[in-house]
Design a protein around this motif. Structure first.
Motif, PDB file in Angstrom:
ATOM      1  N   VAL A 157       0.820  -1.069  -0.018  1.00 42.33           N
ATOM      2  CA  VAL A 157      -0.017   0.124   0.120  1.00 42.33           C
ATOM      3  C   VAL A 157       0.919   1.266   0.057  1.00 42.33           C
ATOM      4  O   VAL A 157       1.490   1.452   0.855  1.00 42.33           O
ATOM      5  CB  VAL A 157      -0.783   0.075   1.210  1.00 42.33           C
ATOM      6  N   GLY A 158       1.038   1.950  -1.064  1.00 43.00           N
ATOM      7  CA  GLY A 158       2.030   3.250  -1.267  1.00 43.00           C
ATOM      8  C   GLY A 158       3.171   2.426  -1.128  1.00 43.00           C
ATOM      9  O   GLY A 158       3.734   1.466  -1.810  1.00 43.00           O
ATOM     10  N   ALA A 159       4.104   2.962  -0.145  1.00 45.36           N
ATOM     11  CA  ALA A 159       5.476   2.615   0.082  1.00 45.36           C
ATOM     12  C   ALA A 159       5.719   1.554   1.078  1.00 45.36           C
ATOM     13  O   ALA A 159       6.705   1.167   1.486  1.00 45.36           O
ATOM     14  CB  ALA A 159       6.388   3.953   0.389  1.00 45.36           C
ATOM     15  N   GLY A 160       4.617   1.124   1.728  1.00 41.85           N
ATOM     16  CA  GLY A 160       4.599   0.316   2.819  1.00 41.85           C
ATOM     17  C   GLY A 160       3.644  -0.978   2.571  1.00 41.85           C
ATOM     18  O   GLY A 160       3.141  -1.185   1.407  1.00 41.85           O
ATOM     19  N   ALA A 161       3.793  -1.917   3.390  1.00 43.82           N
ATOM     20  CA  ALA A 161       3.081  -3.211   3.180  1.00 43.82           C
ATOM     21  C   ALA A 161       1.657  -3.132   4.147  1.00 43.82           C
ATOM     22  O   ALA A 161       1.569  -2.019   4.734  1.00 43.82           O
ATOM     23  CB  ALA A 161       3.725  -4.462   3.772  1.00 43.82           C
ATOM     24  N   LEU A 162       0.712  -3.792   3.476  1.00 42.89           N
ATOM     25  CA  LEU A 162      -0.635  -3.986   4.290  1.00 42.89           C
ATOM     26  C   LEU A 162      -0.739  -4.813   5.505  1.00 42.89           C
ATOM     27  O   LEU A 162      -0.489  -5.820   5.540  1.00 42.89           O
ATOM     28  CB  LEU A 162      -1.558  -4.530   3.184  1.00 42.89           C
ATOM     29  N   PRO A 214      -7.422  11.710   1.029  1.00 48.61           N
ATOM     30  CA  PRO A 214      -6.475  11.397   0.128  1.00 48.61           C
ATOM     31  C   PRO A 214      -5.712  12.701  -0.360  1.00 48.61           C
ATOM     32  O   PRO A 214      -4.480  12.928  -0.783  1.00 48.61           O
ATOM     33  CB  PRO A 214      -7.081  10.705  -0.983  1.00 48.61           C
ATOM     34  N   LEU A 215      -6.534  13.914  -0.071  1.00 48.24           N
ATOM     35  CA  LEU A 215      -5.663  15.205  -0.339  1.00 48.24           C
ATOM     36  C   LEU A 215      -5.261  15.784   0.928  1.00 48.24           C
ATOM     37  O   LEU A 215      -4.052  16.526   0.832  1.00 48.24           O
ATOM     38  CB  LEU A 215      -6.694  16.052  -1.229  1.00 48.24           C
ATOM     39  N   ILE A 249       5.970   9.712   3.171  1.00 44.28           N
ATOM     40  CA  ILE A 249       4.376   9.835   3.760  1.00 44.28           C
ATOM     41  C   ILE A 249       3.724  10.614   2.887  1.00 44.28           C
ATOM     42  O   ILE A 249       2.589  10.263   2.296  1.00 44.28           O
ATOM     43  CB  ILE A 249       4.431   9.685   5.209  1.00 44.28           C
ATOM     44  N   ALA A 250       4.189  12.138   2.819  1.00 44.85           N
ATOM     45  CA  ALA A 250       3.395  13.190   2.082  1.00 44.85           C
ATOM     46  C   ALA A 250       3.642  12.763   0.721  1.00 44.85           C
ATOM     47  O   ALA A 250       2.473  12.859   0.263  1.00 44.85           O
ATOM     48  CB  ALA A 250       4.328  14.491   2.376  1.00 44.85           C
ATOM     49  N   ARG A 251       4.511  11.978   0.134  1.00 42.19           N
ATOM     50  CA  ARG A 251       4.467  11.853  -1.268  1.00 42.19           C
ATOM     51  C   ARG A 251       3.730  10.560  -1.798  1.00 42.19           C
ATOM     52  O   ARG A 251       3.006  10.707  -2.879  1.00 42.19           O
ATOM     53  CB  ARG A 251       5.917  11.838  -2.090  1.00 42.19           C
ATOM     54  N   ALA A 309       0.684   8.625   2.599  1.00 43.39           N
ATOM     55  CA  ALA A 309      -0.569   9.152   3.191  1.00 43.39           C
ATOM     56  C   ALA A 309      -1.860   9.009   2.134  1.00 43.39           C
ATOM     57  O   ALA A 309      -2.937   8.603   2.600  1.00 43.39           O
ATOM     58  CB  ALA A 309      -0.279  10.455   3.669  1.00 43.39           C
ATOM     59  N   GLY A 310      -1.631   9.465   1.102  1.00 45.19           N
ATOM     60  CA  GLY A 310      -2.821   9.480  -0.027  1.00 45.19           C
ATOM     61  C   GLY A 310      -3.258   8.215   0.150  1.00 45.19           C
ATOM     62  O   GLY A 310      -4.351   7.956  -0.145  1.00 45.19           O
ATOM     63  N   VAL A 311      -2.185   7.152  -0.380  1.00 48.16           N
ATOM     64  CA  VAL A 311      -2.955   5.959  -0.566  1.00 48.16           C
ATOM     65  C   VAL A 311      -3.364   5.341   0.508  1.00 48.16           C
ATOM     66  O   VAL A 311      -4.500   4.409   0.529  1.00 48.16           O
ATOM     67  CB  VAL A 311      -1.554   4.890  -1.350  1.00 48.16           C
ATOM     68  N   PHE A 312      -2.861   5.266   1.781  1.00 46.32           N
ATOM     69  CA  PHE A 312      -3.244   4.738   2.894  1.00 46.32           C
ATOM     70  C   PHE A 312      -4.785   5.494   3.202  1.00 46.32           C
ATOM     71  O   PHE A 312      -5.608   4.509   3.425  1.00 46.32           O
ATOM     72  CB  PHE A 312      -2.358   5.351   3.830  1.00 46.32           C
TER      73      PHE A 312
END
Length: 373
Positions: free
Chosen positions: A42-47, A156-157, A187-189, A192-195
């Motif tokens: 999920v984004g830059a990390g795992a679910l 997401p914004l 997280i900002a890039r 956070a949005g994907v999360f």
């Protein structure tokens, strides 16, 4: 089951405190639960498992929304937009001066951790509990629910925007001591949005869609089970999110830091409620709309903030501590401000007012969100 759920909900704040105590004394199982991850990115990390629990909680929250009640808000969109905008913009106005004042604190790394933690919780969408707390105080429940949904759709914004601001506050132009500044930027890039989309927006919308497909009769039969599952999710999230932070904090207690966390979280939380109340006076809202605006401004989804913080800053208790304390304090303030209004002599009872509301186009209040985040 409904009776049991009502009893547990009445004691939910105490159970959350018990989970915090358990996390401080026996943190190992909670840390193990927090580290469990699925083979999905999920984004830059795992679910992670806490993210799944959060998604289930938001799905159940969406399942509790009566879409028909939201239609009455469409004819008065100004209050809706005002509540969502106030909740979204408040952290951008409050956190920079706080970060500036705290420059005098002797440990810059602690200050920056607190700023990141507070920004995480304030940048999250309006908590679903704002509707139920507001309902107890006589608020306009459809308006409160519409604010929750609108704030959730914008998350997401708004969450990445909040983290961008936090990055500027703790980055090269801040005190510059936080060793995880690059994580804030990541997280900002991406994170956070994907999360917010995967763990907050989509589950909530899925719950709303499932209720529409089920219909009101079948949905009412499913809701007691959903509420019971939500209570279990809330307590598991409280325990797992608090395990790392409270375990580290109690192993090597820093009383100055703990006092700063409680005082700062309480002051910011109270300021958010006061700001909502002031906005209701400034816009000359009627009492039900003003109550809903107050609770929507003052309450944020701290569970989502804690899950995101625990995923990225599990080794930094000063990031998680303000989120955990904010979660409890906003419920305490909401409980104090959300007492049922006393009936005035000569006024018709609520049931009669509700019946007239049905004929005037304004729906009577009903429980659509339970007291969870």
């Amino acid at each position: 089951m409904t009776a049991v759920v009502k009893v547990v909900q009445r004691w939910l704040l105490g159970l959350m405190l018990a989970c915090y105590v358990l996390a401080g004394v026996f943190p190992a199982p909670g840390e193990a639960l927090r580290k469990l991850a699925l083979p999905v990115h999920v984004g830059a990390g795992a679910l992670t498992v806490p993210m799944v629990l959060l998604a289930v909680m938001l799905f159940n929250a969406g399942l509790g929304v009566r879409v028909a009640e939201l239609r009455v808000v469409a004819c008065r969109p100004v209050r809706l937009v005002l509540g969502i905008a106030t909740n979204a913009l408040l952290p951008l106005l409050v956190l920079p001066p706080i970060a500036l004042v705290l420059r005098t604190w002797p440990d810059p790394a602690e200050v920056e951790g607190l700023v990141v933690g507070l920004m995480l919780v304030l940048a999250m969408p309006i908590a679903g509990g704002a509707a139920s707390w507001g309902q107890n105080a006589g608020g306009n429940v459809p308006l409160a629910v519409a604010m929750v949904i609108g704030s959730t759709l914008l998350s997401p914004l708004t969450v990445p925007l909040g983290m961008h601001v936090a990055g500027h506050l703790v980055g090269p132009y801040g005190a510059g001591a936080l060793d995880d500044t690059t994580k804030v930027d990541i997280i900002a890039r991406t994170g956070a949005g994907v999360f917010a989309l995967v763990s907050v927006v989509l589950p909530c919308l899925a719950g709303v869609a499932v209720r529409m497909l089920l219909g009101e009769d079948r949905a009412r039969r499913v809701l007691p089970v959903a509420k019971a599952v939500n209570i279990v999710n809330i307590l598991l999230l409280c325990y797992s999110n608090a395990a790392g932070a409270l375990g580290q904090a109690l192993a090597h207690p820093d009383w100055d830091l703990l006092a700063l966390v409680l005082g700062l979280s309480g002051a910011v939380c109270l300021l958010a409620f006061v700001c909502g109340r002031w906005m209701s006076y400034w816009t000359r809202c009627d009492q039900p709309d003003g109550i809903s605006l107050t609770f929507a401004t003052g309450m944020n989804n701290s569970s989502a903030a804690a899950v995101l913080a625990a995923s990225w800053f599990s080794h930094r208790p000063e990031v998680l501590l303000p989120i955990l304390s904010y979660s409890l304090l906003q419920k305490i303030i909401a409980g104090a401000a959300g007492k049922p209004p006393r009936p005035h002599p000569g006024k018709e009872p609520r049931s009669t007012a509700g019946a007239r509301g049905m004929t005037s186009g304004r729906l009577p209040t009903s429980r659509v969100f339970e007291r969870h985040e």
